[in-house]
Design an enzyme around this catalytic site. Structure first.
Site, PDB file in Angstrom:
ATOM      1  N   LYS A 120      11.936  23.438  36.539  1.00  9.63           N
ATOM      2  CA  LYS A 120      13.454  23.058  37.185  1.00  9.63           C
ATOM      3  C   LYS A 120      14.231  23.865  35.966  1.00  9.63           C
ATOM      4  O   LYS A 120      14.037  23.452  34.695  1.00  9.63           O
ATOM      5  CB  LYS A 120      13.509  21.639  37.111  1.00  9.63           C
ATOM      6  CG  LYS A 120      14.712  21.282  38.031  1.00  9.63           C
ATOM      7  CD  LYS A 120      14.634  19.767  38.531  1.00  9.63           C
ATOM      8  CE  LYS A 120      15.620  19.417  39.158  1.00  9.63           C
ATOM      9  NZ  LYS A 120      15.824  17.852  39.744  1.00  9.63           N
ATOM     10  N   ASP A 176      18.517   5.991  43.707  1.00  5.10           N
ATOM     11  CA  ASP A 176      18.700   7.098  44.691  1.00  5.10           C
ATOM     12  C   ASP A 176      17.461   7.163  45.760  1.00  5.10           C
ATOM     13  O   ASP A 176      17.198   8.189  45.926  1.00  5.10           O
ATOM     14  CB  ASP A 176      19.108   8.319  44.289  1.00  5.10           C
ATOM     15  CG  ASP A 176      20.032   9.011  45.439  1.00  5.10           C
ATOM     16  OD1 ASP A 176      20.310   8.574  46.570  1.00  5.10           O
ATOM     17  OD2 ASP A 176      19.935  10.438  45.227  1.00  5.10           O
ATOM     18  N   GLY A 184      12.716  25.943  45.456  1.00  9.47           N
ATOM     19  CA  GLY A 184      13.592  24.828  45.782  1.00  9.47           C
ATOM     20  C   GLY A 184      15.139  24.863  45.076  1.00  9.47           C
ATOM     21  O   GLY A 184      15.159  25.734  44.123  1.00  9.47           O
ATOM     22  N   GLN A 185      15.981  24.532  45.565  1.00 11.78           N
ATOM     23  CA  GLN A 185      17.356  24.501  45.153  1.00 11.78           C
ATOM     24  C   GLN A 185      18.097  23.488  45.091  1.00 11.78           C
ATOM     25  O   GLN A 185      18.175  22.763  46.207  1.00 11.78           O
ATOM     26  CB  GLN A 185      18.266  25.545  45.921  1.00 11.78           C
ATOM     27  CG  GLN A 185      19.549  25.714  45.182  1.00 11.78           C
ATOM     28  CD  GLN A 185      20.413  26.939  45.563  1.00 11.78           C
ATOM     29  OE1 GLN A 185      20.004  27.804  46.010  1.00 11.78           O
ATOM     30  NE2 GLN A 185      21.740  26.898  45.693  1.00 11.78           N
ATOM     31  N   GLY A 186      18.439  22.698  43.962  1.00 10.52           N
ATOM     32  CA  GLY A 186      19.171  21.587  44.090  1.00 10.52           C
ATOM     33  C   GLY A 186      20.660  21.866  43.744  1.00 10.52           C
ATOM     34  O   GLY A 186      21.324  22.833  43.820  1.00 10.52           O
ATOM     35  N   GLY A 187      21.338  20.677  43.488  1.00 18.06           N
ATOM     36  CA  GLY A 187      22.915  20.955  43.374  1.00 18.06           C
ATOM     37  C   GLY A 187      23.196  21.812  42.127  1.00 18.06           C
ATOM     38  O   GLY A 187      24.264  22.530  42.203  1.00 18.06           O
ATOM     39  N   PHE A 188      22.042  21.873  41.346  1.00 18.30           N
ATOM     40  CA  PHE A 188      22.594  22.496  39.956  1.00 18.30           C
ATOM     41  C   PHE A 188      21.910  23.480  39.403  1.00 18.30           C
ATOM     42  O   PHE A 188      22.045  24.174  38.319  1.00 18.30           O
ATOM     43  CB  PHE A 188      22.749  21.520  38.811  1.00 18.30           C
ATOM     44  CG  PHE A 188      23.662  20.256  39.470  1.00 18.30           C
ATOM     45  CD1 PHE A 188      25.183  20.440  39.485  1.00 18.30           C
ATOM     46  CD2 PHE A 188      23.260  18.877  39.539  1.00 18.30           C
ATOM     47  CE1 PHE A 188      25.872  19.508  39.817  1.00 18.30           C
ATOM     48  CE2 PHE A 188      24.083  17.919  40.038  1.00 18.30           C
ATOM     49  CZ  PHE A 188      25.470  18.130  40.297  1.00 18.30           C
ATOM     50  N   GLY A 189      20.737  23.711  39.978  1.00 17.44           N
ATOM     51  CA  GLY A 189      19.650  24.597  39.365  1.00 17.44           C
ATOM     52  C   GLY A 189      18.397  24.834  40.523  1.00 17.44           C
ATOM     53  O   GLY A 189      18.460  24.429  41.603  1.00 17.44           O
ATOM     54  N   LEU A 190      17.564  25.633  39.927  1.00 16.39           N
ATOM     55  CA  LEU A 190      16.659  26.377  40.870  1.00 16.39           C
ATOM     56  C   LEU A 190      15.253  25.576  40.608  1.00 16.39           C
ATOM     57  O   LEU A 190      15.197  25.249  39.216  1.00 16.39           O
ATOM     58  CB  LEU A 190      16.451  27.727  40.989  1.00 16.39           C
ATOM     59  CG  LEU A 190      17.546  28.503  41.599  1.00 16.39           C
ATOM     60  CD1 LEU A 190      17.553  29.953  41.288  1.00 16.39           C
ATOM     61  CD2 LEU A 190      17.565  28.496  42.848  1.00 16.39           C
TER      62      LEU A 190
HETATM   63  N1  LIG Z   1       8.167  18.652  41.932  1.00 15.97           N
HETATM   64  C1  LIG Z   1       8.381  19.298  42.996  1.00 15.97           C
HETATM   65  N2  LIG Z   1       7.426  20.040  43.535  1.00 15.97           N
HETATM   66  C2  LIG Z   1       7.711  20.999  44.542  1.00 15.97           C
HETATM   67  N3  LIG Z   1       9.106  21.171  45.177  1.00 15.97           N
HETATM   68  C3  LIG Z   1       9.823  20.505  44.520  1.00 15.97           C
HETATM   69  C4  LIG Z   1       9.744  19.347  43.522  1.00 15.97           C
HETATM   70  N4  LIG Z   1      10.876  18.793  43.227  1.00 15.97           N
HETATM   71  C5  LIG Z   1      11.828  19.210  43.899  1.00 15.97           C
HETATM   72  N5  LIG Z   1      11.230  20.355  44.668  1.00 15.97           N
HETATM   73  C6  LIG Z   1      12.035  21.090  45.746  1.00 15.97           C
HETATM   74  O1  LIG Z   1      13.217  21.361  45.303  1.00 15.97           O
HETATM   75  C7  LIG Z   1      14.438  20.826  45.951  1.00 15.97           C
HETATM   76  C8  LIG Z   1      15.456  20.727  44.951  1.00 15.97           C
HETATM   77  O2  LIG Z   1      15.191  19.858  44.156  1.00 15.97           O
HETATM   78  P1  LIG Z   1      16.121  19.044  42.852  1.00 15.97           P
HETATM   79  O3  LIG Z   1      15.436  17.933  42.371  1.00 15.97           O
HETATM   80  O4  LIG Z   1      16.468  20.067  41.972  1.00 15.97           O
HETATM   81  O5  LIG Z   1      17.205  18.505  43.896  1.00 15.97           O
HETATM   82  P2  LIG Z   1      18.584  18.208  43.465  1.00 15.97           P
HETATM   83  O6  LIG Z   1      19.227  18.799  42.214  1.00 15.97           O
HETATM   84  O7  LIG Z   1      18.436  16.877  42.865  1.00 15.97           O
HETATM   85  O8  LIG Z   1      19.241  18.201  44.728  1.00 15.97           O
HETATM   86  P3  LIG Z   1      19.014  17.679  46.092  1.00 15.97           P
HETATM   87  O9  LIG Z   1      18.880  15.895  45.740  1.00 15.97           O
HETATM   88  O10 LIG Z   1      19.973  17.647  46.766  1.00 15.97           O
HETATM   89  O11 LIG Z   1      17.824  18.217  46.885  1.00 15.97           O
HETATM   90  C9  LIG Z   1      14.054  19.728  46.725  1.00 15.97           C
HETATM   91  O12 LIG Z   1      14.591  19.510  47.924  1.00 15.97           O
HETATM   92  C10 LIG Z   1      12.552  20.089  46.956  1.00 15.97           C
HETATM   93  O13 LIG Z   1      12.402  20.718  48.095  1.00 15.97           O
END
Ligand SMILES: Nc1ncnc2c1ncn2[C@@H]1O[C@H](COP(=O)(O)OP(=O)(O)OP(=O)(O)O)[C@@H](O)[C@H]1O
Length: 400
Positions: free
Chosen positions: A71, A177, A44-50
């Site tokens: 994360k 959110d 997964g990739q969020g706004g700020f990390g992997l």
């Molecule tokens: N606990 C988890 N297990 C499996 N995949 C996850 C988990 N948490 C997040 N992900 C995956 O990683 C992606 C990024 O998650 P993250 O929480 O970093 O997002 P973010 O930085 O909040 O950004 P966004 O809300 O835009 O996705 C998610 O969209 C999801 O697909």
């Protein structure tokens, strides 16, 4: 207007945060409790990390069925730091277990926190956090189901969310959110749903002392524009009633496919005023969203109940649960622990427009970005506006 949007309006690019660079599978990270974790593939990739698959360190490789994720973000980035503080304070496995026991719950959808630390690589410092690995998110399910969820499912999701919110509220936090893309099913049990992404979570009652209502024009519209609360639109910090208001918008969208203000998400003041009007006349709002034979009475009652709450009020969780259960009874259904995602018959709603704050802040990508079957473009995922945390927060030592 939020700072990033303001910068964009002036023709300046918003300050970019660093993304964590990809670590190779097999990299070992040691947490503050001296426990070592092995990284697998990024998922997964969020706004700020992997986000990487992970397991407790052993001679084995981390497989696709890993039980944890890690994360990772550059240590100077604020968002993971704020999220980490929530997990450390409120998501320890024992804490959650104890709550489930005392509240007789079979499941509580808060991902467990297993550890965190700092990791140095290539002259750079990264912050990491280990939590439960989860499966698919509900935004994908919603798009697969033609952007409508069955009434029984919506009421069940509402009940699960009330359990989650009661827990996090009792632990001094609000989420702020709630939306389908922040709800994920368990990786091993498709009937369990979890609320993720505590990057915008707010400690509304530090050490039990409730924050007072105060509007800050610099923070107007924080959250995800279509769902955010009237409090957030006005620049007030989110409180317990804000979470419930957001939940009610989510339930309405899941039931009818589209909120009335989704035709103009580019205009946050229009969205705010439409929500204020809806709160003033919930019955008229319901008529805009549903035909007379489809109108879910329980959602109207739920919204009327939320409307009665003052900024510092503790929500009547049991009563709200009983309202949603009365809806299940009305359709001769019961909460049988099974989440059935069968599509609802009827016309699919047109996809919502891209909101301006998202465009200005730049969208975050699913990793890897994927299009639904038969579609050449990924559907829009509602995006949160994330304010930068204050500088002093970045310098604070991690919570105990
Ligand atoms: N606990 C988890 N297990 C499996 N995949 C996850 C988990 N948490 C997040 N992900 C995956 O990683 C992606 C990024 O998650 P993250 O929480 O970093 O997002 P973010 O930085 O909040 O950004 P966004 O809300 O835009 O996705 C998610 O969209 C999801 O697909």
């Amino acid at each position: 207007m939020p700072p990033k949007a303001k910068a964009a309006a002036k023709g300046r690019a918003p300050a970019k945060r660093k993304l964590a660079e990809e670590f190779p599978p097999g990299e070992v990270l040691i947490d503050t409790g001296k426990k070592s974790w092995k990284i697998g593939a990024p998922i997964g990739q969020g706004g700020f990390g992997l986000i990487y698959l992970a397991e407790e360190n052993s001679s084995k490789q981390v497989g696709v069925d890993a039980r944890y994720v890690i994360k990772v973000e550059p240590s100077e980035n604020g968002p993971l730091f704020s999220e980490l503080k929530f997990y450390m304070r409120a998501a320890k496995p024992d804490q959650i277990q104890q709550w489930m026991k005392s509240h007789k719950l079979k499941h509580l959808g808060v991902p467990r926190y297993w550890g965190s630390g700092l990791h140095d690589k290539g002259g750079k410092r990264y912050r990491f956090m280990v939590i439960d690995r989860l499966g698919i998110d509900l935004q994908k399910k919603f798009d697969e189901c033609n952007r409508r969820f069955p009434r029984k499912l919506v009421l069940q999701l509402g009940l699960r969310l009330l359990d989650i919110l009661e827990y996090i509220h009792d632990h001094e936090y609000v989420h702020a959110d709630i939306k389908a893309s922040n709800l994920m099913l368990s990786h091993s049990d498709l009937n369990q749903v979890f609320l993720v992404d505590y990057g915008l979570a707010y400690r509304y009652a530090p050490d039990g002392v409730l924050k007072v209502y105060k509007e800050d024009p610099k923070r107007c519209h924080d959250g995800t524009i279509e769902f955010t609360s009237i409090d957030a639109h006005k620049g007030a910090s989110p409180c317990r009633r804000s979470d419930l208001e957001i939940l009610s918008y989510c339930m309405v969208q899941w039931l009818c496919g589209r909120l009335p203000w989704e035709d103009n998400l580019r205009d946050p003041l229009y969205v705010r005023d439409s929500k204020i009007q809806s709160r003033e006349n919930v019955s008229e709002f319901m008529t805009k969203c549903f035909s007379s034979q489809d109108k879910p009475v329980e959602i109207q009652k739920f919204m009327e109940e939320v409307k009665r709450l003052d900024y510092q009020d503790k929500p009547p969780y049991d009563h709200l649960r009983s309202i949603l259960r009365s809806g299940l009874k009305a359709i001769k259904a019961e909460d049988n622990d099974k989440l059935d995602f069968a599509s609802v018959k009827g016309t699919a709603s047109p996809p919502s427009q891209v909101n301006t704050l998202t465009e200005r802040c730049g969208p975050t990508l699913a990793y890897p970005p994927r299009a639904p079957r038969g579609c050449c473009k990924p559907p829009r995922r509602p995006q949160a506006y994330r304010p930068s945390p204050p500088e002093h927060l970045l310098l604070m030592p991690p919570a105990r």
